[in-house]
Design a protein around this motif. Structure first.
Motif, PDB file in Angstrom:
ATOM      1  N   PRO A 156       0.819  -1.218   0.000  1.00 59.42           N
ATOM      2  CA  PRO A 156       0.000   0.000   0.000  1.00 59.42           C
ATOM      3  C   PRO A 156       0.851   1.265   0.000  1.00 59.42           C
ATOM      4  O   PRO A 156       0.536   2.224  -0.698  1.00 59.42           O
ATOM      5  N   ALA A 157       1.952   1.244   0.746  1.00 63.84           N
ATOM      6  CA  ALA A 157       2.809   2.431   0.776  1.00 63.84           C
ATOM      7  C   ALA A 157       3.469   2.672  -0.574  1.00 63.84           C
ATOM      8  O   ALA A 157       3.805   3.802  -0.918  1.00 63.84           O
ATOM      9  N   VAL A 178      -7.546   4.264  -4.954  1.00 62.28           N
ATOM     10  CA  VAL A 178      -6.681   3.303  -4.263  1.00 62.28           C
ATOM     11  C   VAL A 178      -5.843   4.005  -3.187  1.00 62.28           C
ATOM     12  O   VAL A 178      -5.688   3.501  -2.083  1.00 62.28           O
ATOM     13  N   THR A 179      -5.324   5.170  -3.520  1.00 66.65           N
ATOM     14  CA  THR A 179      -4.458   5.858  -2.554  1.00 66.65           C
ATOM     15  C   THR A 179      -5.211   6.994  -1.874  1.00 66.65           C
ATOM     16  O   THR A 179      -4.709   8.100  -1.757  1.00 66.65           O
ATOM     17  N   MET A 234       2.031   2.175  -3.427  1.00 72.14           N
ATOM     18  CA  MET A 234       1.034   2.457  -4.462  1.00 72.14           C
ATOM     19  C   MET A 234       1.273   3.753  -5.242  1.00 72.14           C
ATOM     20  O   MET A 234       1.158   3.758  -6.465  1.00 72.14           O
ATOM     21  N   PRO A 235       1.592   4.878  -4.569  1.00 72.86           N
ATOM     22  CA  PRO A 235       1.831   6.089  -5.359  1.00 72.86           C
ATOM     23  C   PRO A 235       2.936   5.895  -6.386  1.00 72.86           C
ATOM     24  O   PRO A 235       2.823   6.366  -7.526  1.00 72.86           O
ATOM     25  N   TRP A 294      -5.639   7.526   1.015  1.00 72.10           N
ATOM     26  CA  TRP A 294      -5.008   7.963   2.263  1.00 72.10           C
ATOM     27  C   TRP A 294      -3.885   8.957   2.021  1.00 72.10           C
ATOM     28  O   TRP A 294      -3.387   9.580   2.940  1.00 72.10           O
ATOM     29  N   HIS A 295      -3.451   9.087   0.746  1.00 72.89           N
ATOM     30  CA  HIS A 295      -2.264   9.897   0.484  1.00 72.89           C
ATOM     31  C   HIS A 295      -2.573  11.384   0.628  1.00 72.89           C
ATOM     32  O   HIS A 295      -3.642  11.835   0.230  1.00 72.89           O
ATOM     33  N   GLU A 352      -6.121   5.706  -9.257  1.00 71.81           N
ATOM     34  CA  GLU A 352      -5.142   6.066  -8.231  1.00 71.81           C
ATOM     35  C   GLU A 352      -5.816   6.791  -7.075  1.00 71.81           C
ATOM     36  O   GLU A 352      -5.536   6.528  -5.911  1.00 71.81           O
ATOM     37  N   ARG A 353      -6.715   7.701  -7.406  1.00 74.16           N
ATOM     38  CA  ARG A 353      -7.381   8.461  -6.344  1.00 74.16           C
ATOM     39  C   ARG A 353      -8.170   7.548  -5.424  1.00 74.16           C
ATOM     40  O   ARG A 353      -8.252   7.789  -4.226  1.00 74.16           O
TER      41      ARG A 353
END
Lengths: 378, 294
Positions: A291-292, A366-367, A294-295, A369-370, A363-364
């Motif tokens: 998960p980290a 999935v991530t 992913m970006p 949390w970013h 991406e938005r």
């Protein structure tokens, strides 16, 4: 909030341009076939001066933006509309009128970008509208320049002709897209990205591999890999398989390098936390480090989306069956059907943007949390 | 995870490179076997296993040339031919290099200009930035043949059209990198400039520009590689006149596989050279500006 508009040099410039246009009247050469009537000229000049003066009067920004937007585009519409039948006959005066319209549109964009949106929707609309004005004026200037000044069709066809050609040859374009995008690009993209990802996980498990692969991957990303296209065409034949092979090679390394970098992105604290939970390596990988990463992975997916399309199109220059976007571009340019080439490029542009947009949207979600997605400070 | 030192890398990298070469040889033997067998059958040649393998690695137009064949070809065409001969790789590399360099210079300048505009004028940022990003989702390289042919139709040929494509490809990384770089000074530093009563120009030259230099060189590395790709692709539709791209196309027309691979090697060497030049210049500039080695 009633903040007013401030001084506008664009308004003054528009008046000046309008005056210059008046001096250098008429807007079309005398031997043009369908010179617009007096009413048209009066309307154009009135619009320019009225909009320009309106932009100099302090008023609420939203009102000013609406007036400027409507005025500038009405001017553009009148000017472009008057071109039919007068191709290549436009004079300096016409150019000055167009410039006045453009300056006013610039002012509209300036006022719009100084607006502070109060709702999320308005913010979104603004963010679309401002670049849209810019894009629209590129097309307007392009259309006016090609038709008004009579730029040879071969050199640069007007957007309207490209649009007409696009509408005319939907069948051919669809077949090309099916061949190039749905067969070659998608297959190659999925295999290449998956391959790079698996290699990255392997490299992460085996430090020896990581130390060896990473410098090689970094180096390869600077090389003109597109050059393998002729070799792949020789090996896998003319059909889509060879293009997919080129795409696989092109997409593999960005994915590898980015994923390896991403897997190193999780902080020490979080790793220690996973240790205190007594989680296994695989659990740490699945629940924390992937998960980290992913970006980074999405970054590679985005880079690859463009690379894949380019790779497939270029590979088609080296040999194809008689369908495909690259094939169409290289043959139609040989026959000097420039509008068809532009139509194909427009299609490629739209597909590229959709492809990219789809990945950005995923991406938005999935991530979520970013910080860059949450809207906080990155 | 601390970054691997050079000493940590050298063994794994060379091992993997060795493995690649070994796999390459095996693949070359396997891929060239069917053709060699056909040839031998037709010529009624009986060979031992070792001889046969040797023959597969020495075909004039192999499906996959062996590494030593490529190296010999590169060596011959680089060092043994006069530089002006159009079989010389140096000549072709020079043709490609010149348009790459011109395109890269213009692209970098354009990118810097756009970045300065974007940082200082808000309308430009809001109307231009989305298009700059969108322009990169467009497979713009597809335009390359048209630019070449169309400019050729009005008698603009040679270096300029290719350089134009390189310019287009290289302006983007520089523009984006420079925007990031020019915005990289912290609020604290900007505030300091304000307390010094520095004008916008002074802030720009004394704070923003120095802060953006590392970003500039990082993005120029990407740009120079992109620029080279642009120049190579730009050479494809010119009917294979000169340059590495032309060499690739000619090789693929006449199935001269060894030539294709040699051209690839030349392109890669060129890319490595260009990137390292940018890196070295970046380091020198950094040092001249008083940067400490990280």
């Amino acid at each position: 909030m009633t903040r007013r508009t401030t001084d506008s040099w664009q308004g003054a410039a528009a008046i000046l341009l309008g005056l210059l246009a008046m001096i250098s009247i008429p807007p079309f050469e005398s031997d043009a076939t369908s010179i617009p009537g007096r009413g048209w000229s009066v309307a154009v000049f009135l619009l320019i001066f009225a909009t320009a003066i309106a932009s100099l009067i302090p008023m609420r920004r939203l009102v000013a933006a609406i007036i400027l937007f409507a005025g500038a585009h009405l001017i553009a519409w009148l000017l472009i509309g008057s071109l039919s039948g007068n191709e290549g006959k436009a004079t300096v005066s016409f150019g000055l009128l167009l410039a006045a319209g453009w300056v006013l549109a610039w002012r509209a964009a300036t006022v719009l970008s100084s607006l502070k949106a109060r709702t999320k929707f308005a913010d979104y609309a603004l963010r679309l509208l401002i670049p849209a004005i810019f894009g629209a004026w590129i097309l307007i200037l392009w259309e006016a320049a090609t038709r008004g000044a009579g730029i040879p069709f071969i050199l640069l066809p007007p957007p309207s002709a490209i649009g007409a050609r696009l509408a005319e040859s939907v069948g051919v374009l669809t077949a090309d897209v099916r061949q190039t995008v749905f067969k070659a690009v998608l297959a190659g993209y999925i295999l290449g990205c998956a391959g790079g990802f698996v290699a990255a996980i392997l490299a992460d498990r085996v430090p020896f591999l990581r130390r060896g692969l990473l410098p090689i991957g970094n180096m390869v990303s600077a090389l003109p890999i597109i050059g393998v296209a002729p070799i792949m065409v020789m090996w896998f034949g003319f059909d889509w398989q060879s293009k997919a092979a080129v795409v696989i090679i092109l997409t593999f390394f960005p994915m590898l390098v980015n994923t390896v970098a991403g897997l190193a992105a999780a902080g020490h604290m979080e790793r220690d936390l996973m240790r205190t939970y007594a989680s296994s390596d695989w659990q740490t990988l699945l629940k924390l480090r992937l998960p980290a990463a992913m970006p980074f992975i999405f970054n590679a997916l985005k880079i690859n989306s463009t690379l894949a399309l380019i790779g497939a199109i270029i590979a088609e220059f080296f040999g194809t069956p008689i369908v495909g976007m690259g094939f169409r571009i290289s043959t139609e340019i040989g026959r000097m059907n420039v509008d068809m080439v532009w139509a194909e490029i427009a299609v490629a542009a739209i597909i590229g943007s959709i492809f990219y947009g789809a990945i950005a949207l995923t991406e938005r979600t999935v991530t979520f949390w970013h910080p860059s997605v949450r809207g906080g400070q990155t | 995870m601390k970054p691997d030192s050079f000493k940590d890398k050298i063994v794994p990298v060379s091992t993997i490179l060795l493995v690649i070469v070994a796999v390459w040889y095996v693949a070359a033997v396997l891929m060239n076997t069917p053709f060699q067998r056909d040839m031998d059958k037709r010529a009624n040649v009986e060979r031992s296993q070792v001889e046969f393998i040797g023959a597969t690695l020495a075909q004039p137009k192999p499906i996959l040339p062996a590494p030593h064949q490529v190296i010999v070809n590169v060596y011959e065409n680089t060092f043994l031919r006069s530089v002006t001969s159009n079989r010389s790789l140096v000549y072709h590399a020079w043709v490609t290099l010149s348009s790459t360099a011109v395109g890269f210079l213009f692209g970098s300048l354009l990118g810097i200009l756009i970045a300065v505009g974007i940082v200082h004028v808000k309308v430009l940022e809001r109307s231009l930035m989305p298009w700059i990003i969108a322009s990169q989702t467009v497979p713009i390289l597809a335009i390359a043949p048209m630019v070449i042919v169309v400019l050729g139709a009005i008698n603009i040929t040679g270096l300029l059209p290719k350089a134009l494509i390189s310019t287009y490809l290289s302006f983007f990384p520089v523009a984006v990198g420079m925007v990031k770089g020019l915005r990289s000074p912290e609020i604290m530093h900007l505030d300091l400039m304000r307390t010094y009563n520095a004008s916008a120009t002074q802030t720009f030259f004394k704070l923003r520009v120095p802060a953006s230099v590392p970003f500039l060189f990082a993005s120029m590395k990407v740009a120079v590689a992109a620029s080279l790709v642009g120049a190579i692709v730009g050479e494809l539709p010119t009917g294979a006149v000169a340059g590495i791209g032309a060499k690739l196309l000619a090789g693929s027309y006449y199935s001269q596989t060894i030539d294709i691979w040699a051209a690839l090697v030349a392109g890669s060497v060129l890319a490595a050279l260009l990137v390292s030049i940018v890196t070295i210049v970046g380091r020198l500039v950094d040092k001249a500006m008083g940067g400490k080695p990280a």
